[in-house]
Scaffold this motif. Structure first.
Motif, PDB file in Angstrom:
ATOM      1  N   CYS A 467       0.834  -1.206   0.000  1.00 30.63           N
ATOM      2  CA  CYS A 467       0.000   0.000   0.000  1.00 30.63           C
ATOM      3  C   CYS A 467       0.869   1.257   0.000  1.00 30.63           C
ATOM      4  O   CYS A 467       0.500   2.284  -0.586  1.00 30.63           O
ATOM      5  N   THR A 468       2.023   1.193   0.660  1.00 33.47           N
ATOM      6  CA  THR A 468       2.938   2.344   0.660  1.00 33.47           C
ATOM      7  C   THR A 468       3.483   2.597  -0.743  1.00 33.47           C
ATOM      8  O   THR A 468       3.597   3.751  -1.184  1.00 33.47           O
ATOM      9  N   ASP A 469       3.813   1.517  -1.467  1.00 39.24           N
ATOM     10  CA  ASP A 469       4.307   1.668  -2.839  1.00 39.24           C
ATOM     11  C   ASP A 469       3.256   2.286  -3.756  1.00 39.24           C
ATOM     12  O   ASP A 469       3.592   2.981  -4.725  1.00 39.24           O
ATOM     13  N   ALA A 471       0.973   4.437  -2.804  1.00 38.49           N
ATOM     14  CA  ALA A 471       0.402   5.628  -2.161  1.00 38.49           C
ATOM     15  C   ALA A 471       0.212   6.764  -3.162  1.00 38.49           C
ATOM     16  O   ALA A 471      -0.788   7.497  -3.111  1.00 38.49           O
ATOM     17  N   ASP A 472       1.159   6.928  -4.082  1.00 33.62           N
ATOM     18  CA  ASP A 472       1.041   8.016  -5.051  1.00 33.62           C
ATOM     19  C   ASP A 472      -0.185   7.833  -5.941  1.00 33.62           C
ATOM     20  O   ASP A 472      -0.917   8.799  -6.223  1.00 33.62           O
ATOM     21  N   VAL A 474      -2.882   6.216  -5.200  1.00 36.55           N
ATOM     22  CA  VAL A 474      -4.083   6.416  -4.384  1.00 36.55           C
ATOM     23  C   VAL A 474      -4.342   7.907  -4.193  1.00 36.55           C
ATOM     24  O   VAL A 474      -5.480   8.385  -4.293  1.00 36.55           O
ATOM     25  N   GLN A 475      -3.271   8.682  -3.935  1.00 42.56           N
ATOM     26  CA  GLN A 475      -3.434  10.118  -3.707  1.00 42.56           C
ATOM     27  C   GLN A 475      -3.823  10.852  -4.980  1.00 42.56           C
ATOM     28  O   GLN A 475      -4.578  11.828  -4.937  1.00 42.56           O
TER      29      GLN A 475
END
Length: 602
Positions: A467-469, A471-472, A474-475
Motif C-alpha cells: 500500500c505504501t508503494d 500511495a502516489d 491512491v493520492q
C-alpha cells in the motif's frame, strides 16, 4: 430408449406385482404378530397382576385393619381417661363449693352419662355419700386395688340384676384443702360408656366388625352381624383372641366365627384385661381385584382394535417409503441422478436407508458433474495451452521490435532540441510504448507456466509495504485507502512476487472502479492458524451480474484498452499458491474480493 430384453421385462412385471399387495402383506403379518403378542402378554399380565394385586391388597388390608384397631383403642383410652378425670374434677369442685358431702353422689349421678350408681368411700371403706350398702354393694376388689395403687381401676364387665352389662370403677381422690382421701366408686352402663366408641365402624367397609373381648374370649360389646344368644355369653374362640394372649397386637388372615374369610387385627388392652378385635371381609377387600379380570378382557378387546388401526397406519408408513425408494431406483436406472426420496419422520432403518439412497444419488450426480467439469476443464486447458503457445511466440516476436522503438525514442528525446510540440509527441509515443510493453508482459505471464517459491510472509507488514508503494496512485485519485490488520499478524505461505502482483492488481482495479473520494478498505483475517488472507472492499460502481460470471475468463475486460488478462492472472497466481479467490459485487454499491491462502502449519 425402451428395451425389449425379456429378462428386464420379466423383472419389471415381477416388481409391479410385488408393489401392489406389499401394504396388505405387511399389515396382515403385523396384525397377527401383534395380536398374538397382545393376547399372550395380556393373559400373563392379568394372571400375575391379579396374584400380586391380591397379595398386596391383603397385606395392605392387614395394615389398615391393625391401624384402625389401634386408633379405636387410642380413642377408647382417651375417652375413658377423660371420663375419669371429669368425675374426679367434679367431686373436687363440689367439695370446694362447701356442698354437703353426703349429696355429692347425686351430683355425680346426674352430671355424667352412663352412671347407674355412685358412692364416696372414706379410707376405712365406709360410705361418705351414696346409697345404703344393702341397696348397692361396689366391687370390693376394685376398691382395694384403687386404694393400693392410688390409680383409677376398672372392674370386669358383668350383668346386673336388670340384665344390663355394667362395670365398676374406683377413682382415688385427694381434696386439696384438707388433704383428706376418698374413693369415688361408679357403676357404669357399658352400652353408654364403651359401645359408642366401638360401634363406629368407619373404614371397616360394609361388612367389617369391631368388638371387645375379655381374657376368656367373651364378647363384651355388640357387633354388626354376630348374633348373641345371651348377653355376655357369646364365646368368640377365634385366632386373634388366642394370639392376643401371647402378643400385644398383630394382624392375620383367618376364617371368622361365622365361617367367612376375613382379614383381622387385635390389640391387647392389658390395663383393662380387654382384647379389641377388628375384622374386614376378604371378598369386600378383594372386590376391585376381581375387576382386574374384567378390565383385562376389555383392555384386550380395545388393544386388538387399536392394534388393527396401528397396523394399518404402520403398514402404510412402512410400505410407502419402500415404494418411493423403488420408483426412485427406477429413475436412477433411467439416468435421472437428481431423484430424491423424502426420508420418513421416524428415525428407523427405513430412514437410514432413505438417507443412504439420497447420498448415493447425490454422489452419482456429483461424480457425473465432476466428470463433466473435468472434461470441460481439460478441453479449456488444451485450448489455453494452444493459445498460450501462440501468444508466447507472438510476444517474443513483438518484444524485439518494441525494444528498438523504445531505444530510438529515448535517443530522439535526448538529442532533440527544445521544441514543445515535438517533445510532447515523443513523450506520448514513449508512454504508449510502455503501455504496450506492459500488455505484452501480461500476455507473456498468461502464456508461460508459473513455478512459485513458497516462503512464510508476515501478512500485515507485507500489505502495509504494498500500500505504501501505491500511495502516489491512491493520492492522485483522491481515494481513501484504509488498512485494518488483524492482530497478531498472521503468517501466510506464498510466493512474494506473485502475492505482491496479486495485491497490486486488485488495488489498481479498485481504484479504477471507484470515483475520486471513494473509500477502499483492505482487511487481513486469520480464521485459523492455517487459513489466512485478506478482504478488499471498495465503494465503486460494482460489477454487472453478467460480467461477474466471466470475470476470470481470459481476454474478458470491462475497461477500454485492457487486455482482459489481469483477473485471469490474479486467479492463476492465487491458485498456484494453493489459495482461493471469491468476488461478491452489487452493481452501484461496490465490490468485495476475498483471497484465502495457506497459513503456517504446526
Amino acid at each position: 430408449m425402451k428395451t425389449h430384453d425379456p429378462e428386464i421385462m420379466l423383472a419389471d412385471s415381477e416388481l409391479k406385482a410385488v408393489q401392489r399387495p406389499v401394504k396388505h402383506r405387511i399389515g396382515t403379518r403385523l396384525f397377527f404378530a401383534g395380536a398374538i403378542l397382545v393376547i399372550v402378554t395380556g393373559l400373563i399380565v392379568a394372571i400375575v397382576g391379579a396374584r400380586i394385586a391380591k397379595q398386596g391388597v391383603l397385606a395392605e388390608s392387614e395394615r389398615r385393619v391393625l391401624s384402625l384397631v389401634e386408633q379405636r383403642k387410642s380413642h377408647l383410652n382417651d375417652w375413658l381417661n377423660a371420663y375419669f378425670n371429669t368425675a374426679r374434677q367434679l367431686v373436687v369442685a363440689l367439695s370446694m363449693t362447701h356442698a354437703e358431702i353426703d349429696s355429692v353422689h347425686y351430683k355425680v349421678l346426674y352430671s355424667l352419662p352412663g352412671v347407674l350408681e355412685a358412692a364416696l368411700l372414706d379410707e376405712q371403706g365406709y360410705y361418705v355419700s351414696g346409697n345404703h350398702p344393702l341397696d348397692w354393694q361396689p366391687d370390693s376388689d376394685v376398691v382395694k386395688k384403687a386404694k393400693r395403687s392410688s390409680q383409677t381401676v376398672l372392674g370386669p364387665i358383668s350383668l346386673n340384676t336388670a340384665g344390663v352389662p355394667v362395670f365398676d370403677i374406683a377413682i382415688p381422690i385427694t381434696f386439696p384443702s384438707s388433704q383428706d382421701s376418698v374413693t369415688l366408686v361408679l357403676r357404669l352402663d357399658s352400652r353408654e360408656v364403651i359401645d359408642p366408641i366401638l360401634t363406629d365402624t368407619s373404614g371397616m367397609g360394609l361388612r367389617g366388625e369391631l368388638f371387645l373381648l375379655d381374657r376368656d374370649m367373651r364378647m363384651l360389646t355388640p357387633s354388626r352381624f354376630h348374633s348373641h344368644p345371651d348377653p355376655l355369653s357369646h364365646i368368640m374362640d377365634i385366632p386373634p383372641a388366642r394370639a392376643a394372649i401371647k402378643d400385644l397386637s398383630g394382624s392375620m388372615q383367618y376364617t371368622s366365627f361365622l365361617g367367612e374369610p376375613v382379614v383381622g387385627a387385635y390389640v391387647n388392652m392389658l390395663e383393662y384385661d380387654w382384647i379389641l378385635v377388628g375384622e374386614l371381609d376378604v371378598r369386600e377387600a378383594l372386590a376391585h381385584v376381581r375387576s382386574i379380570y374384567e378390565r383385562t378382557a376389555l383392555i384386550l378387546i380395545l388393544s386388538l382394535l387399536a392394534l388393527l388401526v396401528i397396523t394399518l397406519v404402520l403398514a402404510r408408513s412402512w410400505a410407502q417409503p419402500i415404494v418411493r425408494l423403488t420408483k426412485a431406483s427406477e429413475e436412477v436406472a433411467a439416468g435421472n441422478y437428481e431423484a430424491f426420496v423424502t426420508p420418513p419422520r421416524q428415525l428407523d432403518e427405513l430412514h437410514l436407508l432413505t438417507i443412504s439412497f439420497n447420498r448415493m444419488t447425490r454422489a452419482l450426480q456429483t461424480g457425473r458433474e465432476m466428470l463433466a467439469h473435468a472434461q470441460r476443464k481439460l478441453i479449456q486447458q488444451e485450448k489455453m495451452a494452444a493459445i498460450g503457445g501462440l501468444v508466447t511466440s507472438i510476444v517474443h516476436e513483438m518484444r524485439n521490435p518494441l525494444s528498438s522503438i523504445k531505444m530510438n525514442l529515448r535517443l530522439l528525446q535526448r538529442n532533440l532540441t527544445a521544441d514543445g510540440t515535438a517533445t510532447e509527441h515523443l513523450s506520448l509515443a514513449s508512454q504508449e510504448a510502455g503501455r504496450l510493453e506492459a500488455m505484452l508482459k501480461e500476455l507473456l505471464d498468461y502464456g508461460k507456466p508459473v513455478e512459485p517459491t513458497i516462503v512464510p510472509i508476515a501478512l500485515n507488514e507485507f500489505v502495509l509495504a504494498v500500500c505504501t508503494d501505491l500511495a502516489d496512485i491512491v493520492q492522485q485519485g483522491n481515494h481513501d485507502l484504509m488498512i485494518v490488520n488483524v492482530e497478531p499478524s498472521p503468517v501466510v505461505l506464498a510466493d512474494h512476487e506473485l502475492l505482491r502482483r496479486t495485491l497490486e492488481n486488485l488495488i489498481r482495479n479498485a481504484i479504477d472502479a471507484t470515483d475520486p473520494g471513494g473509500k477502499i478498505t483492505l482487511t487481513t483475517f486469520s480464521e485459523t492458524k492455517s487459513c489466512v488472507g485478506f478482504v478488499l472492499n471498495d465503494s465503486g460502481h460494482g460489477i454487472k451480474e453478467s460480467a461477474l460470471e466471466r470475470i476470470f475468463d481470459p481476454f474478458f475486460t470491462t475497461h477500454d484498452g485492457g487486455t482482459g488478462l489481469g483477473m485471469s492472472n490474479v486467479k492463476k497466481f492465487v491458485e498456484v499458491m494453493n489459495g482461493d479467490i471469491e468476488i461478491d459485487s452489487t452493481e452501484g454499491e461496490g465490490t468485495e474480493v476475498t483471497v484465502t491462502l495457506m497459513g503456517e502449519i504446526d
